[in-house]
Design a protein around this motif. Structure first.
Motif, PDB file in Angstrom:
ATOM      1  N   ASN A   1      -0.711   4.300   0.797  1.00 19.01           N
ATOM      2  CA  ASN A   1      -1.072   5.609   1.847  1.00 19.01           C
ATOM      3  C   ASN A   1      -0.686   6.413   3.004  1.00 19.01           C
ATOM      4  O   ASN A   1      -0.777   7.542   3.253  1.00 19.01           O
ATOM      5  N   PHE A   2      -0.348   5.325   3.885  1.00 18.65           N
ATOM      6  CA  PHE A   2       1.158   5.707   4.816  1.00 18.65           C
ATOM      7  C   PHE A   2      -0.315   6.696   5.705  1.00 18.65           C
ATOM      8  O   PHE A   2      -0.078   7.586   5.736  1.00 18.65           O
ATOM      9  N   CYS A   3      -1.450   5.654   5.827  1.00 20.03           N
ATOM     10  CA  CYS A   3      -2.804   6.473   7.012  1.00 20.03           C
ATOM     11  C   CYS A   3      -1.864   5.849   8.504  1.00 20.03           C
ATOM     12  O   CYS A   3      -0.824   5.306   8.138  1.00 20.03           O
TER      13      CYS A   3
ATOM     14  N   TYR B   1      -1.477   6.136  11.358  1.00 22.50           N
ATOM     15  CA  TYR B   1      -1.785   5.064  12.318  1.00 22.50           C
ATOM     16  C   TYR B   1      -0.937   2.943  11.552  1.00 22.50           C
ATOM     17  O   TYR B   1      -1.650   2.345  12.435  1.00 22.50           O
ATOM     18  N   CYS B   2      -1.220   3.139  10.739  1.00 24.42           N
ATOM     19  CA  CYS B   2      -0.553   2.158  10.041  1.00 24.42           C
ATOM     20  C   CYS B   2       0.318   1.638   9.444  1.00 24.42           C
ATOM     21  O   CYS B   2       1.196   2.743   9.279  1.00 24.42           O
TER      22      CYS B   2
ATOM     23  N   GLN C   1      -4.896  -4.723   0.020  1.00 28.61           N
ATOM     24  CA  GLN C   1      -5.146  -3.869   0.530  1.00 28.61           C
ATOM     25  C   GLN C   1      -5.383  -1.944   0.783  1.00 28.61           C
ATOM     26  O   GLN C   1      -6.068  -1.666   1.824  1.00 28.61           O
TER      27      GLN C   1
ATOM     28  N   CYS D   1       0.784  -1.288  -0.048  1.00 26.00           N
ATOM     29  CA  CYS D   1      -0.019  -0.216   0.227  1.00 26.00           C
ATOM     30  C   CYS D   1       0.952   1.300  -0.231  1.00 26.00           C
ATOM     31  O   CYS D   1       1.855   1.206   1.163  1.00 26.00           O
TER      32      CYS D   1
ATOM     33  N   ARG E   1      -5.905  10.357   5.749  1.00 23.22           N
ATOM     34  CA  ARG E   1      -6.472   9.523   4.734  1.00 23.22           C
ATOM     35  C   ARG E   1      -7.372  11.073   3.837  1.00 23.22           C
ATOM     36  O   ARG E   1      -7.592  11.578   4.256  1.00 23.22           O
TER      37      ARG E   1
ATOM     38  N   VAL F   1       1.255  -1.336   7.400  1.00 23.66           N
ATOM     39  CA  VAL F   1       1.456  -1.915   6.613  1.00 23.66           C
ATOM     40  C   VAL F   1       2.253  -1.637   4.935  1.00 23.66           C
ATOM     41  O   VAL F   1       2.993  -1.949   4.639  1.00 23.66           O
ATOM     42  N   PRO F   2       2.671   0.441   5.032  1.00 22.80           N
ATOM     43  CA  PRO F   2       3.244   0.368   4.261  1.00 22.80           C
ATOM     44  C   PRO F   2       5.160  -0.094   4.196  1.00 22.80           C
ATOM     45  O   PRO F   2       5.095  -0.050   3.175  1.00 22.80           O
TER      46      PRO F   2
ATOM     47  N   HIS G   1     -10.744   1.486  -0.701  1.00 23.08           N
ATOM     48  CA  HIS G   1     -10.087   3.258   0.047  1.00 23.08           C
ATOM     49  C   HIS G   1     -11.070   4.187  -0.652  1.00 23.08           C
ATOM     50  O   HIS G   1     -11.221   4.240  -1.974  1.00 23.08           O
TER      51      HIS G   1
HETATM   52  S1  SF4 Z   1      -5.062   1.387   6.548  1.00 23.27           S
HETATM   53 FE1  SF4 Z   1      -5.225   0.738   4.118  1.00 23.27          FE
HETATM   54  S2  SF4 Z   1      -4.679   2.437   2.723  1.00 23.27           S
HETATM   55 FE2  SF4 Z   1      -4.093   3.046   4.865  1.00 23.27          FE
HETATM   56  S3  SF4 Z   1      -1.826   2.609   4.557  1.00 23.27           S
HETATM   57 FE3  SF4 Z   1      -3.218   0.756   5.815  1.00 23.27          FE
HETATM   58  S4  SF4 Z   1      -3.279  -0.467   4.353  1.00 23.27           S
HETATM   59 FE4  SF4 Z   1      -3.244   1.383   3.292  1.00 23.27          FE
END
Ligand code: SF4
Length: 429
Positions: free
Chosen positions: A143-145, A147-148, A185, A141, A258, A150-151, A219
């Motif tokens: 997007n670098f939200c 709080y997350c 994701q 992903c 976001r 995943v990236p 998203h």
């Molecule tokens: S919440 Fe979803 S869209 Fe946002 S960074 Fe994490 S995986 Fe990516």
């Protein structure tokens, strides 16, 4: 040799587990019935919330027992593991492996040579439930939200070749799949060459066979008009969408990184509802919508939370996955002051929960005395549990009727509740 895989979190992790199992099977191993008696124990860690990461600590006792029974057993942690997690978990697990390197695990774990096809996407998954197939269409992903993780753990978004996805769907349908989940994701940011998410959806929809299409997680910023139209027009795509809102306040959305306004989100919901009204018939004209929301994000005032509550009343969700904000080390939000007291987070969670219960119950009333198709998930003690096309859970007795997981049966709904329906098998539609 045998193995056991323990999953924490989302469908992406279940999909990872299916590919790990496929890889271990290809090495001549078999799945163990009991986690305590294994040669390889794999835990797949969840991505977004710290509370989920903390649950991995609960495995310490289980791992001690595994080692007591088999001192040579290898314990592995994978999934969304960030650098600071590694330090915490190194003393518990033998190996912390990046899921992106799955194709190299045979060498890393001394099992034998790597697979000829060692690209993650090309490792053949093992599906325990042949009737429901999880098919990753992208990984990572961009997007670098705030709080997350995943990236950081899964890297940038990489879309899988469309032909490979279509071939996997065809294989799954030929093998009896009735439900296809397209996973990513940021699933609707799929793009491979000229194929975007809308085109991929139409291509999957045109595969012959009787099966339902679901997808997660989209998203809001990537749901363009083309995707809205394709979703409503594809007959196999089911009328259910989980569309994460995360907050109903523009300033909090900004702090979460976001990149959409609340109004853009609510307009999108209106477009989706209108498209389903225009292109569908019967109950399908009303799309069921769920969401993900985080309450008590850093700096969220009561007023800002009330904005979220207001949007929930307006949208009338069918379901919501409500998380109290918890700081995940390594994320941008971890540098912010987590100032909302736990009790206040709990209060906000309960308040949203109450709203969703009310709207979900009101939404479900339309099912009363209606006959709907149910995909059976499980059968136990004379009752079956299954899902409607709109992803409502239905319970019904099966005495005298040989229903089994994977069957699609017609059920007349006799009672509705906020998060479940009761019914009885019915021959007529
Ligand atoms: S919440 Fe979803 S869209 Fe946002 S960074 Fe994490 S995986 Fe990516």
């Amino acid at each position: 040799m045998n193995y056991f895989i323990q999953i924490f979190g989302c469908q992406m992790n279940i999909s990872d587990a299916q590919r790990i199992a496929g890889l271990f099977d290809s090495q001549g191993m078999s799945a163990a019935a009991k986690p305590e008696e294994v040669d390889f124990f794999v835990a797949i860690m969840c991505s977004v919330r710290q509370m989920a990461a903390d649950r991995v600590f609960g495995l310490e006792q289980r791992i001690k027992l595994i080692k007591k029974n088999n001192p040579k057993a290898v314990t592995i942690l994978t999934g969304c593991v960030i650098e600071s997690d590694k330090k915490r978990f190194e003393g518990i697990f033998d190996r912390i492996l990046n899921i992106k390197t799955l194709g190299n695990w045979p060498i890393i774990l001394d099992l034998g040579p790597n697979l000829a096809e060692n690209d993650y996407f090309r490792i053949l998954p093992r599906h325990d439930q042949d009737f429901s197939s999880l098919i990753p269409i992208s990984k990572g992903c961009d997007n670098f939200c705030s709080y997350c993780v995943v990236p950081y753990t899964r890297g940038p978004l990489v879309s899988r070749p469309a032909n490979d996805i279509l071939a996997e769907v065809q294989r799954a349908v030929a093998g009896g799949a009735k439900e296809i989940w397209l996973l990513g994701q940021n699933v609707n940011n799929y793009h491979f060459g000229k194929i975007n998410f809308a085109k991929l959806l139409r291509a999957v929809d045109s595969i012959p066979g009787e099966f339902w299409i679901r997808f997660t997680s989209p998203h809001p910023k990537d749901f363009n008009e083309e995707a809205v139209l394709a979703f409503a027009q594809c007959e196999k795509a089911t009328p259910y969408l989980n569309l994460p809102i995360q907050s109903g306040d523009d300033a909090i959305l900004k702090a979460m990184n976001r990149p959409y306004a609340v109004k853009t989100y609510t307009d999108l919901i209106k477009k989706l509802r209108a498209a389903f009204k225009n292109y569908r018939k019967g109950l399908e004209r009303e799309i069921a919508i769920s969401t993900d929301v985080i309450v008590g994000f850093c700096g969220e005032t009561k007023l800002q939370f009330n904005n979220t509550a207001k949007i929930f009343r307006e949208i009338r969700y069918d379901m919501a996955y409500i998380a109290e904000y918890s700081q995940r080390p390594g994320t941008a939000a971890a540098k912010l002051f987590d100032n909302v007291p736990i009790k206040e987070k709990q209060r906000r969670k309960k308040a949203i929960d109450r709203i969703v219960k009310t709207t979900a119950l009101a939404n479900n009333k339309k099912y009363t005395q209606k006959t709907v198709e149910i995909l059976v998930d499980s059968v136990k003690n004379g009752y079956a549990l299954g899902k409607t096309r709109s992803y409502k859970t239905v319970k019904f007795p099966v005495s005298g009727y040989p229903a089994k997981p994977g069957d699609i049966v017609n059920v007349k709904i006799t009672k509705v509740m906020a998060f479940g329906l009761l019914g009885k098998i019915c021959d007529e539609k």
